[in-house]
Design an enzyme around this catalytic site. Structure first.
Site, PDB file in Angstrom:
ATOM      1  N   GLU A  45      31.050  42.600  51.053  1.00  0.00           N
ATOM      2  CA  GLU A  45      30.455  41.521  50.244  1.00  0.00           C
ATOM      3  C   GLU A  45      29.925  40.395  51.128  1.00  0.00           C
ATOM      4  OE1 GLU A  45      33.289  40.223  47.268  1.00  0.00           O
ATOM      5  OE2 GLU A  45      33.281  42.157  46.262  1.00  0.00           O
TER       6      GLU A  45
ATOM      7  N   GLU B 219      35.386  48.810  45.381  1.00  0.00           N
ATOM      8  CA  GLU B 219      36.368  47.916  44.738  1.00  0.00           C
ATOM      9  C   GLU B 219      36.151  48.019  43.245  1.00  0.00           C
ATOM     10  OE1 GLU B 219      36.909  43.811  46.046  1.00  0.00           O
ATOM     11  OE2 GLU B 219      36.542  44.432  48.116  1.00  0.00           O
TER      12      GLU B 219
HETATM   13  C1  GAL Z   1      36.512  40.945  45.906  1.00  0.00           C
HETATM   14  C2  GAL Z   1      36.720  40.860  47.407  1.00  0.00           C
HETATM   15  C3  GAL Z   1      38.153  41.136  47.758  1.00  0.00           C
HETATM   16  C4  GAL Z   1      39.072  40.333  46.897  1.00  0.00           C
HETATM   17  C5  GAL Z   1      38.840  40.659  45.460  1.00  0.00           C
HETATM   18  C6  GAL Z   1      39.811  39.833  44.622  1.00  0.00           C
HETATM   19  O1  GAL Z   1      35.326  40.326  45.548  1.00  0.00           O
HETATM   20  O2  GAL Z   1      35.918  41.767  48.077  1.00  0.00           O
HETATM   21  O3  GAL Z   1      38.367  40.807  49.098  1.00  0.00           O
HETATM   22  O4  GAL Z   1      38.798  38.995  47.126  1.00  0.00           O
HETATM   23  O5  GAL Z   1      37.502  40.342  45.157  1.00  0.00           O
HETATM   24  O6  GAL Z   1      39.798  40.155  43.327  1.00  0.00           O
END
Ligand code: GAL
Length: 931
Positions: A531, A624
């Site tokens: 990100e 993710e």
């Molecule tokens: C994402 C990020 C992760 C963590 C997650 C938390 O956007 O890549 O590192 O922060 O959110 O929910």
């Protein structure tokens, strides 16, 4: 051979001198003198040249360090100056847009120019190498001096995280906020150790290997600055020989300087991984100098390619013979039997101070392949490489590897050895809960074991390289790993994150990361970013991505590249730079469901189809998913009727206790419930699977309550206790495991007659629910439905029973019931035998009623005390809002559970007795044997 040849040569020379002397008496004196000088010089140089020390010795340097820490910078030996912190708030939503770097320039002396040359080994273009300036900064500082008296400093062993034992910062305006875990991981720490180097080591090449130091490590040896490495997650090596005093004491002094606001999670502070002294002969296998590849694999044969780099640290050119063979590893990971294949011998001449690569290949018939369980087995081999100089063995180097083929298919997804494997993955940060960042193999193994029980087969290492031992575990246990290096490039997420050093270090960090990890069969892809802000900067950002992707490919052409995207869209230049499309949350859509309509930030509809259409040749991973949030065992009513909602103080959240409801429907602002993610994945079968954010809770990033210490997004809490969500994933990931799981608990004395929804997770397809023997009906999962809900149940104390069916046949049953008051304690250790000083026993304590039922709401204060050769390292209960220091031996049970972590005292043996008590309750004792 070489030596005897020179002896003959010297004898001939001497007899010539003798005859010359007889024939020409007048000239004899001058001539004899000249010849003798020449011959003795020749003999001397050859003697030196052939004095090659044998063997490789790797010595742990973990024990007996002296340590002290300041939380500011009084010594002025800084790597570089840093921008001032103007906004100490660290509770930004995780998907906020990263911002531009703030430039600052130093007016005082900084040490950066002396450290940068250490990057040269990993910078391909020699023209870009850094020059070592003159001078020896810090040499007059007392801590680096041999005779400095450090007796008042703390005695520590490594791996060491200086912050984890400290009290949490409580209250408003903490020095270190919730984002970094409310622990004092910041500041400057010094480590000192005396090192005895015997005179017999003279002539050996000696290195210091630091697997990870958080961060900006700088090392002085006998008062001289020998080098360092700023990025806290990369392993690095320093060449110590030039600074050492052979046959005496040496003083190591290591300065660590970990800035506050350097991450969005808990970094830990200090030398938090293993440290080694490696002694080799001047001619040796270079640092991370082997590279094994298996370009062609079938059930009947496999081609194994092996590159070996030979380093020559002597002052002369050296001819070396390189011989490698392959052994199978047995169940204890030891080479077994005879070599099953040999590589042909290679001869190579290496110039002084240089390295040379030899490339070779061999064929293994009927190879035992490496693959993820349960369908495949993670079989391993070892390549043993020997180097001979002048017929004498001077080095032996082992490279563990696996034989497997990988395909990344845009339609079928991931294929290992030709068989499809869907990613049932999780993201993992590096901390080990109450043990902090200090690496411990058993603690990491426990994390992986619980993940395997879940049905997890893949890990994304968010967002930095792990301890080397973690990849040994993933190789041996058979996880598929996305190894990731950066969370930021030139643009920043926090004021002191990696962006400060990206321009100087990106190449060295990227190359060293890949060279270290490229032989691990578990590593299937390289992620060079998460990100990052460069997603937003069109061609400029894409050019940086391109540059990083090219470095990755140069170092390892066999694995695909990727970088996770939560913002870049298919028509932007960014995604085109990578082999695998890794989507964070975008696949299932971000803030696109009605419950999220009021929120600001990134908003997208589900983007799987658009990416698939634009990149029909690239596999898509959901790197993710979810960011669902919950506090284990706490249920907040009423429950949303939808299948996904952002948590807020009024929906799913309890701002007083800092709890998030464990109905497992609430998420971060940009997140989606598991149910929503599963549906989206099932509607897009070309997607290769998911990596849940996150497997375990981790320290820091306590969204939505930044006054807490640890995250809410794990399927498993910080102590290792399973949340309800664990069972939702297990029901999907282990369809063959008969299981059914009921929530919430059934202790609601204040809700008699009130609606208290019951939700059920099962690997079956149908469930009948009974309350006190009365059927509340049978429900069947519909398409894209992953839980069964009885949302109108009126609470009455007693028993809830779920009977699950699969294909019409009974499949699994669970009963939960209203319990009585707390009466006694039960304690179970995950191991009753400790086999080494590093080994740990994790003891789970449950509070029971008189009938022996675990009381799910119990919060009794538990006290731990220990007798015998053991110590209590830490305690926890998995509540993100519990700010009692991890070292406390008093820990309130949380949702009925508490944890103690026990290890043995160094070198001791016998029976360790852990007494577990609580006022008014029957206590218990756990006995653990130390072998
Ligand atoms: C994402 C990020 C992760 C963590 C997650 C938390 O956007 O890549 O590192 O922060 O959110 O929910």
């Amino acid at each position: 051979m070489i030596r005897s040849f020179h002896i003959i040569r010297c004898n001939l020379l001497q007899s010539f001198v003798y005859h010359f002397h007889k024939l020409f008496p007048l000239l004899k004196l001058g001539f004899v003198f000249a010849v003798l000088i020449c011959s003795s010089l020749l003999a001397l140089s050859q003697a030196f040249k052939t004095k090659i020390h044998a063997g490789r010795e790797r010595v742990s340097l973990n024990n007996n360090w002296k340590f002290m820490r300041y939380d500011s910078d009084p010594d002025k030996l800084i790597y570089d100056i840093r921008p001032a912190i103007t906004d100490p708030n660290d509770d930004k939503v995780a998907d906020s847009k990263p911002t531009e770097a703030v430039s600052v320039s130093a007016s005082e002396q900084v040490l950066k120019s002396w450290i940068l040359p250490g990057a040269n080994k990993f910078i391909n273009d020699r023209a870009k190498h850094y020059q070592q300036p003159a001078g020896n900064p810090g040499s007059d500082f007392p801590f680096v001096q041999q005779n400095f008296n450090d007796s008042a400093w703390e005695q520590v062993n490594l791996p060491h995280d200086w912050a984890i034992k400290e009290p949490f910062y409580d209250g408003p305006n903490p020095e270190v906020g919730g984002g970094m875990g409310r622990l004092p991981s910041h500041g400057v720490g010094w480590y000192r150790k005396k090192l005895e180097i015997p005179i017999t080591d003279k002539g050996k090449t000696i290195f210091l290997d630091i697997d990870g130091a958080m961060s900006y490590a700088m090392v002085w040896v006998n008062g001289k600055l020998a080098g360092g490495w700023p990025y806290g997650y990369n392993s690095f090596r320093l060449y110590l020989s030039p600074y050492l005093n052979y046959g005496g004491d040496n003083q190591l002094a290591i300065r660590i300087d970990n800035p506050n606001h350097s991450a969005r999670w808990y970094t830990g502070g200090g030398i938090y991984r293993n440290v080694w002294l490696e002694k080799v002969s001047p001619v040796h296998v270079a640092h991370w100098g082997t590279f094994v590849r298996t370009p062609k694999v079938s059930a009947s044969s496999a081609i194994v390619e092996l590159d070996v780099e030979i380093q020559n640290n002597s002052a002369f050119d050296q001819s070396a013979e390189v011989v490698s063979s392959i052994f199978q590893l047995d169940g204890n990971f030891k080479p077994t039997g005879k070599a099953i294949a040999k590589f042909s011998k290679s001869l190579v001449t290496v110039n002084p101070g240089e390295k040379q690569k030899v490339a070779n290949s061999t064929i293994i018939s009927n190879p035992l392949l490496w693959g993820p369980p349960p369908a495949q087995k993670p079989n391993l081999y070892v390549a043993v490489t020997q180097i001979y100089v002048g017929g004498k063995k001077v080095d032996e180097y082992k490279t563990e590897f696996g034989i497997r083929s990988l395909q990344f298919d845009p339609e079928k997804g991931m294929m290992v050895n030709g068989k499809p494997v869907r990613f049932q993955g999780v993201n993992q940060h590096h901390d080990l809960g109450a043990l902090g960042a200090a690496f411990n193999t058993r603690a990491a193994e426990r994390q992986l074991e619980i993940l395997q029980e879940l049905g997890c087969n893949a890990i994304r290492l968010a967002h930095n390289p792990p301890a080397p031992e973690l990849l040994v575990l993933t190789d041996r246990m058979g996880f598929l790993v996305i190894d990731e290096i950066f969370d930021s490039w030139e643009r920043k997420k926090t004021p002191h994150d990696f962006h400060l050093i990206f321009p100087d270090w990106y190449e060295a960090d990227t190359r060293s990361f890949i060279r270290r990890d490229r032989n691990h069969p578990s590593v299937i892809a390289w992620s060079f970013g998460n990100e990052v802000g460069e997603q937003y900067t069109a061609d400029t950002g894409a050019a940086i991505a391109q540059k990083l992707a090219a470095i990755v490919k140069e170092e390892d052409p066999t694995r695909p590249t990727t970088a996770s995207m939560n913002y870049a869209k298919p028509d932007m230049p960014f995604p085109a730079t990578m082999d695998i499309i890794s989507l964070n949350y975008q696949g299932e859509g971000i803030r696109d469901a009605p419950a999220y309509a009021h929120l600001r930030g990134i908003r997208t509809s589900p983007l799987y189809p658009a990416f698939h259409q634009k990149f029909p040749d690239k596999m898509i991973i959901s790197s993710e998913t979810a960011s669902a949030l919950s506090t284990r065992g706490t249920y907040i009513l009423p429950v949303t009727y939808g299948n996904s909602a952002p948590v807020s103080d009024s929906t799913g959240g309890d701002p007083i206790n800092k709890f998030v409801s464990a109905y497992e429907l609430y998420t971060a602002q940009f997140g989606a419930s598991p149910d929503k993610v599963f549906a989206s994945q099932d509607k897009h079968p070309f997607v290769s699977g998911e990596f849940v954010w996150s497997g375990w809770d981790y320290l820091g990033e306590p969204t939505p309550y930044y006054s807490a210490r640890s995250s809410y997004c794990g399927l498993i809490d910080l102590a290792g206790f399973k949340k309800d969500r664990f069972y939702l994933y297990q029901s999907r990931w282990r369809p063959d495991l008969p299981m059914v799981h009921i929530l919430p608990h059934w202790n609601w004395p204040d809700r008699i007659g009130q609606v208290t929804p019951v939700h059920i997770f099962t690997s079956g397809d149908e469930v009948e629910l009974f309350l006190n023997g009365r059927s509340l009906g049978k429900k069947k999962k519909d398409i894209y439905e992953y839980r069964l809900r009885w949302d109108e149940v009126k609470y009455e104390p007693g028993q809830l029973k779920a009977v699950a069916y699969k294909n019409g046949k009974p499949w699994a049953e669970e009963i939960i019931q209203t319990t009585g008051d707390a009466f006694s304690l039960r304690a179970k250790a995950d191991r009753y035998l400790l086999t080494s000083d590093e080994d740990l026993s994790f003891i789970t304590v449950e509070v029971l009623d008189t009938m022996g039922n675990a009381v799910p709401t119990a919060s009794n204060m538990i006290e731990f005390s220990i007798e015998g050769p053991g110590e209590i390292v830490a305690t926890d209960n998995g509540n993100p809002a519990d700010l009692v220091a991890f070292t406390s031996t008093k820990r309130a049970a949380f949702s009925g559970l508490a944890l103690a972590i026990v290890k043995s005292k160094k070198g001791a043996a016998g029976v360790i007795k852990l007494k577990v008590s609580s006022q008014g309750l029957k206590d218990t004792i756990v006995k653990i044997q130390r072998k």
